[in-house]
Design a protein around this motif. Structure first.
Motif, PDB file in Angstrom:
ATOM      1  N   VAL A 203       0.863  -1.189   0.000  1.00  0.00           N
ATOM      2  CA  VAL A 203       0.000   0.000   0.000  1.00  0.00           C
ATOM      3  C   VAL A 203       0.892   1.228   0.000  1.00  0.00           C
ATOM      4  N   VAL A 204       0.569   2.185  -0.862  1.00  0.00           N
ATOM      5  CA  VAL A 204       1.353   3.424  -0.941  1.00  0.00           C
ATOM      6  C   VAL A 204       0.397   4.601  -0.832  1.00  0.00           C
ATOM      7  N   PRO A 205       0.882   5.789  -0.481  1.00  0.00           N
ATOM      8  CA  PRO A 205       0.010   6.966  -0.401  1.00  0.00           C
ATOM      9  C   PRO A 205      -0.602   7.291  -1.759  1.00  0.00           C
ATOM     10  N   ILE A 206      -1.822   7.799  -1.733  1.00  0.00           N
ATOM     11  CA  ILE A 206      -2.470   8.227  -2.974  1.00  0.00           C
ATOM     12  C   ILE A 206      -1.628   9.338  -3.612  1.00  0.00           C
ATOM     13  N   GLY A 207      -1.328   9.175  -4.885  1.00  0.00           N
ATOM     14  CA  GLY A 207      -0.512  10.145  -5.609  1.00  0.00           C
ATOM     15  C   GLY A 207       0.964   9.821  -5.599  1.00  0.00           C
ATOM     16  N   ALA A 208       1.337   8.660  -5.025  1.00  0.00           N
ATOM     17  CA  ALA A 208       2.756   8.288  -4.949  1.00  0.00           C
ATOM     18  C   ALA A 208       3.351   8.162  -6.348  1.00  0.00           C
ATOM     19  N   GLU A 209       4.568   8.667  -6.501  1.00  0.00           N
ATOM     20  CA  GLU A 209       5.240   8.605  -7.796  1.00  0.00           C
ATOM     21  C   GLU A 209       5.701   7.187  -8.102  1.00  0.00           C
TER      22      GLU A 209
END
Length: 251
Positions: A203-209
């Motif tokens: 899981v990564v933050p929304i908008g992660a590059e």
């Protein structure tokens, strides 16, 4: 079946003899079928440069037209509509109705969500019940963008966001604001970027590059069940990519 309340929405009534023609000249989809009776159309309002400003449903009811808007974009959208109204016989006012949505057997007065059958139905009238359905999981599974997440005002282009696949644009309806740029992207260029479904090993933050071989390849947005909606550069989207230390690959 009353369905559940569709949160984060604002309903606005649009009345007057010029109402349908007024909206028809502004938005990306063809609203003329709504003149024939009850119905629902999903569409977008664009800038003159062809960039996304807002998306919403236009609903034809016996009492007139209803706009079902994302609350986060409602004020800016209504200001823009008022700017375009000029001398047209159009009145825009808050609606006392509520919007509910659901899956499965629909009430007789409900309308199917025009974007994808997986999104069920929408109903306009009395308030719905508490939210219980995981709509993000449905959106991710079918790569359906959401206002303020995958759809970014003054940045997104609707063809890159999948509006053609989701029945949000009509290429035969004639002129509307931003039409020239949209038509050129459809007929004269090959899309080099867009929203796609990806596998996310974590899981990564929304908008992660997202990086591919150390080069920027895009961003990942809504995630559910090990998958996510990502905006990718297609020329860099082959093989394994990384968002932070999380592996990402095209589904």
């Amino acid at each position: 079946m009353q369905g559940e309340a569709a949160t984060g929405r604002r309903l606005v009534a649009v009345a007057g003899k010029d109402a349908l023609e007024f909206l028809q000249g502004l938005v990306s989809n063809d609203l003329r079928p709504l003149a024939k009776g009850p119905g629902i159309v999903w569409t977008a309002l664009l800038s003159p440069q062809g960039k996304y400003l807002a998306d919403f449903f236009v609903v034809a009811q016996p009492e007139g037209l209803l706009l079902d808007l994302p609350e986060v974009l409602a004020e800016a959208t209504l200001r823009r509509l008022a700017m375009y109204r000029l001398r047209a016989d159009v009145q825009i006012a808050e609606s006392p109705l509520s919007v509910s949505r659901g899956l499965g057997l629909a009430p007789a007065d409900a309308l199917p969500d025009p974007r994808d059958p997986a999104l069920g139905w929408r109903r306009y009238g009395a308030p719905g019940g508490p939210a219980v359905i995981d709509w993000d999981a449905i959106r991710v599974a079918h790569c359906i963008p959401e206002s303020g997440i995958e759809l970014i005002p003054d940045d997104s282009y609707i063809l890159e966001a999948g509006f053609e696949r989701l029945h949000g644009v009509d290429f035969r309806k004639g002129c509307y604001v931003g039409q020239e740029v949209t038509a050129r992207m459809k007929h004269k260029t090959e899309l080099r970027k867009g929203l796609v479904l990806v596998r996310v090993d974590g899981v990564v933050p929304i908008g992660a590059e997202i990086l591919a071989d150390g080069k920027p390849a895009g961003q990942v947005f809504t995630q559910s069940g090990g998958q996510g909606i990502a905006f990718l550069r297609f020329d860099r989207a082959s093989g394994e990519m990384l968002a932070g230390d999380v592996r990402v690959s095209v589904a």
